[in-house]
Write an enzyme that holds these catalytic residues in place. Structure first.
Site, PDB file in Angstrom:
ATOM      1  N   HIS A 119       0.963  -1.073  -0.526  1.00 33.85           N
ATOM      2  CA  HIS A 119       0.040  -0.207   0.170  1.00 33.85           C
ATOM      3  C   HIS A 119       0.796   0.916  -0.050  1.00 33.85           C
ATOM      4  O   HIS A 119       1.822   0.854   0.613  1.00 33.85           O
ATOM      5  CB  HIS A 119      -0.934  -0.070   1.104  1.00 33.85           C
ATOM      6  N   GLN A 199      -4.288  -4.947   6.907  1.00 34.24           N
ATOM      7  CA  GLN A 199      -5.292  -5.824   6.279  1.00 34.24           C
ATOM      8  C   GLN A 199      -4.851  -7.047   7.831  1.00 34.24           C
ATOM      9  O   GLN A 199      -5.962  -8.186   7.344  1.00 34.24           O
ATOM     10  CB  GLN A 199      -5.104  -6.214   4.889  1.00 34.24           C
ATOM     11  N   LYS A 222     -10.265  -0.438  10.527  1.00 34.87           N
ATOM     12  CA  LYS A 222     -10.142  -1.503  10.102  1.00 34.87           C
ATOM     13  C   LYS A 222     -11.124  -2.870  11.387  1.00 34.87           C
ATOM     14  O   LYS A 222     -11.735  -3.810  10.322  1.00 34.87           O
ATOM     15  CB  LYS A 222      -9.064  -1.443   8.642  1.00 34.87           C
ATOM     16  N   CYS A 361      -5.600   2.929  -3.434  1.00 30.70           N
ATOM     17  CA  CYS A 361      -3.941   3.174  -2.694  1.00 30.70           C
ATOM     18  C   CYS A 361      -1.912   2.723  -2.775  1.00 30.70           C
ATOM     19  O   CYS A 361      -1.873   2.156  -1.836  1.00 30.70           O
ATOM     20  CB  CYS A 361      -3.709   3.804  -1.374  1.00 30.70           C
TER      21      CYS A 361
HETATM   22  N1  C6P Z   1      -5.839   0.531   2.618  1.00 34.68           N
HETATM   23  C1  C6P Z   1      -8.096   0.247   1.302  1.00 34.68           C
HETATM   24  O1  C6P Z   1      -9.039   0.457   1.022  1.00 34.68           O
HETATM   25  P1  C6P Z   1      -4.446   3.990   7.117  1.00 34.68           P
HETATM   26  O2  C6P Z   1      -5.491   4.800   5.760  1.00 34.68           O
HETATM   27  O3  C6P Z   1      -3.644   4.336   8.052  1.00 34.68           O
HETATM   28  O4  C6P Z   1      -5.818   2.920   8.357  1.00 34.68           O
HETATM   29  O5  C6P Z   1      -4.234   2.800   6.300  1.00 34.68           O
HETATM   30  C2  C6P Z   1      -3.395   2.828   5.252  1.00 34.68           C
HETATM   31  C3  C6P Z   1      -3.373   1.327   5.091  1.00 34.68           C
HETATM   32  C4  C6P Z   1      -2.147   0.822   5.156  1.00 34.68           C
HETATM   33  N2  C6P Z   1      -2.030  -1.060   4.490  1.00 34.68           N
HETATM   34  C5  C6P Z   1      -2.563  -1.597   3.843  1.00 34.68           C
HETATM   35  C6  C6P Z   1      -1.821  -2.803   3.536  1.00 34.68           C
HETATM   36  C7  C6P Z   1      -4.072  -0.943   4.295  1.00 34.68           C
HETATM   37  O6  C6P Z   1      -4.615  -1.691   3.309  1.00 34.68           O
HETATM   38  C8  C6P Z   1      -4.523   0.327   4.315  1.00 34.68           C
HETATM   39  C9  C6P Z   1      -5.027   1.401   3.601  1.00 34.68           C
HETATM   40  C10 C6P Z   1      -7.522   1.043   2.501  1.00 34.68           C
HETATM   41  O7  C6P Z   1      -7.457  -0.519   1.160  1.00 34.68           O
HETATM   42  C11 C6P Z   1      -7.957   2.380   2.421  1.00 34.68           C
HETATM   43  S1  C6P Z   1      -6.392   2.930   1.395  1.00 34.68           S
END
Ligand code: C6P
Length: 404
Positions: A119, A199, A222, A361
């Protein structure tokens, strides 16, 4: 299942005249009553700043905030709650490590290894810190099947590697990476292992001591908790040796005109007033998952994912990217012939089905497969096989509409 669903009031609504089918938990999960109530109770009864006041409310707020830290520590089997730093989200957790550990330890000639399936939260902070320190950023490639290329990985991990940062589960491919094995490979060359657990922690049992990871990034939103809070797990010795990332109130021991001294970890990394109520409600989310049991959570998602794989694979023109259902977590990203994923998502939305479309992302992994975007359905504790049937029927409808 009906008991779980009744804890999530938001699920009981119609969208465009159809019952809501929420399949976007990888973006953010829904929150049970217990979490909403914990947040509301804090603001109703206990609202005060933490670690500062000596009045009753401040003491209650501090005790609950620290209790939440303990819950998170136990949830991932950290050796101590001092190894849990409250941050805003997984993104901030990784930025904290890249800035605090990275700037203090990386030099020209050093290498940071990440993977092609990261990501942006586990790419951009390393781009910034390698640019600032003169270290080099390298990428471990991913195979056509959506797994790490282990031969290439082994040749990229060398004595120059100081950091190996990788995701425990890809938010696009769904691939579950072998965290203990990858961590051992990092340690074998003297590198630290920084794991993006955004995740994985919501969906799989996690034991940081057994995995031996050095850092683990977590987002509360999440895993049934509120937005605005997350956690960084870090081994005590590493956190103690790191300089702070941000300066301000709360993180200092003493401030003089010309210099300051720091609190011990984790407070050293929590400058300013934190998201107190959100952290407390994050603790309530951990309680909720604990009561279900993470083995059950994983098992439930595996069943839904196997079923969804079977239903979606049967749809003409639909291509799922990433490994088979036995090697992935609870999400499926796919393309539907050459229909733009945003159009697919819009058709699904009209049927009440909420999915995500775009590059999620994670542009480099889409580039790897030569596609700009995918549509993604992701599952959690409240999803049912009947909802997968609604998704499959809505995708068939999209096929009709785009006539192929
Ligand atoms: N992925 C998705 O729709 P944050 O935004 O900091 O809570 O998480 C960031 C993040 C980091 N690593 C992984 C593997 C992720 O999937 C995510 C967030 C969401 O896939 C929002 S972009």
């Amino acid at each position: 299942m009906s008991t779980i669903r009744s804890d999530f009031p938001i699920l009981n609504q119609q969208v465009h005249g159809k019952p809501l089918v929420y399949l976007d938990s990888a973006a953010t999960s829904q929150k049970p009553q217990q979490v909403i109530e914990a947040l509301a109770r804090y603001y109703r009864q206990d609202n005060a700043n933490v670690h500062r006041g000596i009045h009753a409310l401040a003491e209650r707020a501090t005790a609950e905030y620290e209790q939440a830290r303990l819950k998170v520590a136990r949830f991932i089997n950290a050796a101590s709650s001092k190894e849990i730093v409250f941050v805003r989200n997984a993104t901030e957790a990784i930025n904290l490590v890249a800035n605090a550990w990275g700037r203090a330890n990386l030099r020209p000639g050093d290498e940071v290894l990440i993977t092609q399936m990261e990501h942006h939260a586990n790419i951009v902070p390393w781009q910034l810190v390698t640019q600032a320190t003169g270290a080099t950023l390298r990428y471990a490639p991913v195979t056509d099947a959506g797994e790490l290329d282990y031969d290439a990985l082994d040749s990229l991990l060398t004595g120059r590697t100081k950091v190996f940062a990788f995701t425990a589960m890809s938010n696009v491919l769904g691939t579950i990476n072998p965290v203990a094995e990858l961590t051992a490979k990092a340690h074998a060359v003297g590198a630290i292992a920084v794991v993006d657990g955004a995740q994985s922690v919501p969906h799989l049992p996690t034991d940081v001591q057994a995995l031996d990871v050095d850092f683990l990034a977590i987002s509360s939103h999440k895993m049934l908790g509120p937005t605005g809070v997350g956690a960084l797990y870090g081994k005590r010795a590493l956190l103690d040796a790191m300089p702070p990332f941000m300066g301000g109130g709360e993180m200092i021991r003493e401030v003089f005109m010309d210099h300051s001294t720091w609190e011990d970890a984790p407070l050293k990394f929590e400058a300013g007033t934190p998201a107190i109520g959100e952290a407390i409600a994050f603790g309530a989310a951990v309680d909720y998952l604990d009561a279900l049991g993470m083995d059950w959570v994983h098992q439930h998602e595996m069943e839904i994912t196997h079923y969804a794989w079977q239903r979606l694979s049967a749809i003409e023109g639909l291509r799922i990217i990433g490994p088979g259902p036995e090697r992935r977590g609870g999400l499926l990203a796919f393309t539907l012939a050459d229909v733009h994923p945003h159009d697919v998502a819009a058709v699904l939305d009209m049927q009440g089905v909420a999915v995500r479309a775009g590059h999620h992302c994670a542009q480099p992994i889409h580039d790897r497969y030569g596609i700009p975007a995918t549509t993604r359905a992701s599952f959690y504790i409240y999803n049912t096989p009947e909802e997968v049937d609604v998704l499959a029927a809505a995708l068939e409808r999209a096929r009709e509409l785009f006539s192929f």
